[in-house]
Design a protein around this motif. Structure first.
Motif, PDB file in Angstrom:
ATOM      1  N   UNK A 171       0.825  -1.217   0.000  1.00  0.00           N
ATOM      2  CA  UNK A 171       0.000   0.000   0.000  1.00  0.00           C
ATOM      3  C   UNK A 171       0.855   1.261   0.000  1.00  0.00           C
ATOM      4  N   UNK A 172       0.265   2.339  -0.504  1.00  0.00           N
ATOM      5  CA  UNK A 172       0.960   3.622  -0.512  1.00  0.00           C
ATOM      6  C   UNK A 172       1.088   4.163   0.905  1.00  0.00           C
ATOM      7  N   UNK A 173       2.190   4.835   1.164  1.00  0.00           N
ATOM      8  CA  UNK A 173       2.372   5.450   2.476  1.00  0.00           C
ATOM      9  C   UNK A 173       1.481   6.682   2.594  1.00  0.00           C
ATOM     10  N   UNK A 174       1.333   7.169   3.817  1.00  0.00           N
ATOM     11  CA  UNK A 174       0.482   8.339   4.060  1.00  0.00           C
ATOM     12  C   UNK A 174       0.985   9.553   3.277  1.00  0.00           C
ATOM     13  N   UNK A 175       2.298   9.773   3.273  1.00  0.00           N
ATOM     14  CA  UNK A 175       2.860  10.938   2.584  1.00  0.00           C
ATOM     15  C   UNK A 175       2.628  10.858   1.080  1.00  0.00           C
ATOM     16  N   UNK A 176       2.732   9.646   0.537  1.00  0.00           N
ATOM     17  CA  UNK A 176       2.494   9.489  -0.901  1.00  0.00           C
ATOM     18  C   UNK A 176       1.021   9.729  -1.210  1.00  0.00           C
ATOM     19  N   UNK A 177       0.139   9.204  -0.337  1.00  0.00           N
ATOM     20  CA  UNK A 177      -1.294   9.444  -0.534  1.00  0.00           C
ATOM     21  C   UNK A 177      -1.586  10.944  -0.521  1.00  0.00           C
ATOM     22  N   UNK A 178      -0.955  11.670   0.380  1.00  0.00           N
ATOM     23  CA  UNK A 178      -1.144  13.125   0.435  1.00  0.00           C
ATOM     24  C   UNK A 178      -0.772  13.771  -0.893  1.00  0.00           C
ATOM     25  N   UNK A 179       0.386  13.392  -1.408  1.00  0.00           N
ATOM     26  CA  UNK A 179       0.859  13.975  -2.659  1.00  0.00           C
ATOM     27  C   UNK A 179      -0.062  13.619  -3.819  1.00  0.00           C
ATOM     28  N   UNK A 180      -0.504  12.372  -3.855  1.00  0.00           N
ATOM     29  CA  UNK A 180      -1.373  11.917  -4.946  1.00  0.00           C
ATOM     30  C   UNK A 180      -2.717  12.638  -4.897  1.00  0.00           C
ATOM     31  N   UNK A 181      -3.324  12.674  -3.719  1.00  0.00           N
ATOM     32  CA  UNK A 181      -4.657  13.261  -3.588  1.00  0.00           C
ATOM     33  C   UNK A 181      -4.671  14.745  -3.946  1.00  0.00           C
ATOM     34  N   UNK A 182      -3.628  15.462  -3.556  1.00  0.00           N
ATOM     35  CA  UNK A 182      -3.605  16.902  -3.817  1.00  0.00           C
ATOM     36  C   UNK A 182      -3.555  17.228  -5.302  1.00  0.00           C
ATOM     37  N   UNK A 183      -3.121  16.279  -6.109  1.00  0.00           N
ATOM     38  CA  UNK A 183      -2.975  16.544  -7.538  1.00  0.00           C
ATOM     39  C   UNK A 183      -4.007  15.807  -8.391  1.00  0.00           C
ATOM     40  N   UNK A 184      -5.000  15.238  -7.741  1.00  0.00           N
ATOM     41  CA  UNK A 184      -6.098  14.585  -8.464  1.00  0.00           C
ATOM     42  C   UNK A 184      -7.205  15.600  -8.706  1.00  0.00           C
ATOM     43  N   UNK A 185      -7.864  15.502  -9.845  1.00  0.00           N
ATOM     44  CA  UNK A 185      -8.998  16.378 -10.152  1.00  0.00           C
ATOM     45  C   UNK A 185     -10.017  16.337  -9.017  1.00  0.00           C
ATOM     46  N   UNK A 245     -11.864   4.924   4.323  1.00  0.00           N
ATOM     47  CA  UNK A 245     -10.577   5.009   5.017  1.00  0.00           C
ATOM     48  C   UNK A 245      -9.792   6.260   4.622  1.00  0.00           C
ATOM     49  N   UNK A 246     -10.105   6.828   3.453  1.00  0.00           N
ATOM     50  CA  UNK A 246      -9.370   8.005   2.978  1.00  0.00           C
ATOM     51  C   UNK A 246     -10.035   9.325   3.374  1.00  0.00           C
ATOM     52  N   UNK A 247     -11.214   9.276   3.946  1.00  0.00           N
ATOM     53  CA  UNK A 247     -12.001  10.499   4.110  1.00  0.00           C
ATOM     54  C   UNK A 247     -11.327  11.534   5.003  1.00  0.00           C
ATOM     55  N   UNK A 248     -10.772  11.104   6.105  1.00  0.00           N
ATOM     56  CA  UNK A 248     -10.145  12.065   7.005  1.00  0.00           C
ATOM     57  C   UNK A 248      -8.958  12.752   6.330  1.00  0.00           C
ATOM     58  N   UNK A 279      -8.453  12.977   3.070  1.00  0.00           N
ATOM     59  CA  UNK A 279      -8.946  13.720   1.907  1.00  0.00           C
ATOM     60  C   UNK A 279      -9.499  15.079   2.320  1.00  0.00           C
ATOM     61  N   UNK A 280     -10.228  15.129   3.417  1.00  0.00           N
ATOM     62  CA  UNK A 280     -10.794  16.393   3.891  1.00  0.00           C
ATOM     63  C   UNK A 280      -9.728  17.348   4.413  1.00  0.00           C
ATOM     64  N   UNK A 281      -8.659  16.797   4.972  1.00  0.00           N
ATOM     65  CA  UNK A 281      -7.623  17.637   5.579  1.00  0.00           C
ATOM     66  C   UNK A 281      -6.742  18.320   4.538  1.00  0.00           C
ATOM     67  N   UNK A 282      -6.668  17.752   3.339  1.00  0.00           N
ATOM     68  CA  UNK A 282      -5.799  18.313   2.299  1.00  0.00           C
ATOM     69  C   UNK A 282      -6.515  19.417   1.528  1.00  0.00           C
ATOM     70  N   UNK A 283      -5.779  20.424   1.065  1.00  0.00           N
ATOM     71  CA  UNK A 283      -6.413  21.480   0.259  1.00  0.00           C
ATOM     72  C   UNK A 283      -7.086  20.898  -0.981  1.00  0.00           C
TER      73      UNK A 283
END
Length: 373
Positions: free
Chosen positions: A6-20, A33-36, A38-42
């Motif tokens: 699985x992707x690490x938390x930091x990688x998930x942060x980077x991926x989510x911030x650049x998704x449409x 599992x991603x909701x918290x 996902x909401x915390x990131x800009x």
């Protein structure tokens, strides 16, 4: 080879911030599992358009409509209706009977017209006209059929459902369909909250407000710590700045441009002097009847105004009497070439007569105003 790691938390942060943004909404819905995280990131949005109960994020339109179980229009109805499919303004028996009578008269006239057309010689557009008349007749007959059921208090031929639909240039998909036991406004509010309610930061390149009812109804339900950064904002109707200034981080991130239409002056005359407008790098006024010299924001573009000549002359006179503030820049659009030519000539004559040292730059429509203007 693909890894099951699985992707690490930091990688998930980077991926989510650049998704449409729309894909992030889908992930939020499908992956609890991603909701918290996902909401915390800009949340980064290119374009957000608010128009009544409909809102558009980038190229995706989010709409709540009323659909029929067996005769569904893809778009659904955007207005409240009764079990027979008639809108709210036809709920009164008197208004309804008048509507039915009008439809019956229209149907008779169109049938006569079709009969006459059938007897005429064939022409290039005859078949097209017949097709149009036939379609109108079929649709009107269906309306009168439902009206007859309502008048006789018979069961309707379909069931109504509230449907959430997301449309893009690639097509549309139905997210959810439920019984029509709530109003469209209530359902739209729930959809808006599901998308934006728990977020901490939203970055928007362009916010366009056609109608602010949806926004104003739900501002109180948003995260109290929410901060929104907007680069460009267009207000066409109905938003009170006091209602959005608490969530808009305009002090640290002033708007690059804010565009306001004349309609807004009717509802909130002091909007042009609000801090959000004053701190914007550029103010665009769609229609201006006001005294431009009184504006606090001194970088102004006027898309349309009456009597441009007098506006410019009054502005220059104000500068001569009170001094011109540094970085003041006013530009005006004149789309008619003859009007533009005459206006420029009149201003130049006034310039010579008054011995002004006025520099008048004429740029083609759509040109960028020089940064040092």
């Amino acid at each position: 080879m693909f890894s099951n790691r699985p992707l690490s938390y930091l990688i998930w942060e980077s991926v989510l911030q650049n998704i449409d943004a729309n894909k992030r909404f889908f992930l939020y819905q499908q992956c609890p599992a991603l909701r918290q995280t996902e909401n915390a990131l800009p949340l980064k949005v290119d374009t957000l358009l608010l128009d009544g109960s409909v809102f558009t994020v980038n190229d995706a339109v989010y709409k709540v409509g009323i659909v029929r179980k067996y005769h569904t229009d893809k778009g659904g109805s955007a207005v409240e209706c009764d079990v027979y499919g008639f809108s709210e303004h036809l709920q009164s028996d008197g208004v309804f009977l008048g509507f039915v009578k009008e439809k019956e008269e229209e149907l008779r006239e169109v049938r006569k017209g079709k009969a006459i057309l059938l007897g005429l010689p064939d022409t290039a557009d005859k078949s097209e006209k017949l097709e149009m008349l036939t379609k109108f007749i079929n649709e009107t007959e269906e309306v009168l059929y439902r009206a007859n059921l309502r008048r006789n208090k018979l069961p309707p031929p379909f069931d109504h459902f509230l449907q959430v639909k997301v449309s893009t240039k690639y097509g549309f998909r139905e997210i959810e369909r439920v019984g029509y036991i709530r109003t469209i406004s209530d359902a739209s509010d729930s959809l808006f909250k599901a998308v934006f309610q728990k977020r901490n930061t939203i970055w928007i390149k362009k916010l366009e407000i056609e109608n602010s009812e949806l926004l104003e109804r739900n501002l109180g339900a948003l995260n109290v710590n929410l901060k929104v950064r907007i680069r460009n904002m267009t207000i066409k109707w109905g938003v009170f700045m006091e209602n959005i200034q608490n969530v808009l981080d305009y002090e640290n991130h002033p708007l690059e441009t804010i565009e306001i239409s004349r309609d807004h002056f009717v509802r909130q005359e002091n909007i042009l002097y609000h801090p959000i407008v004053n701190t914007a790098q550029k103010l665009i006024i769609t229609v201006s009847e006001s005294d431009l010299s009184e504006l606090i924001n001194k970088r102004v573009h006027v898309r349309k105004t009456s009597n441009t000549r007098n506006k410019v002359i009054a502005l220059v006179n104000h500068w001569l009497e009170n001094g011109k503030q540094i970085r003041s820049c006013f530009s005006f659009e004149i789309h008619n070439k003859l009007d533009a030519k005459n206006t420029i000539k009149e201003i130049e004559e006034e310039n010579r007569k008054m011995n002004w040292d006025l520099k008048l730059n004429v740029l083609p429509t759509g040109s960028r105003i020089p940064p040092n203007a």
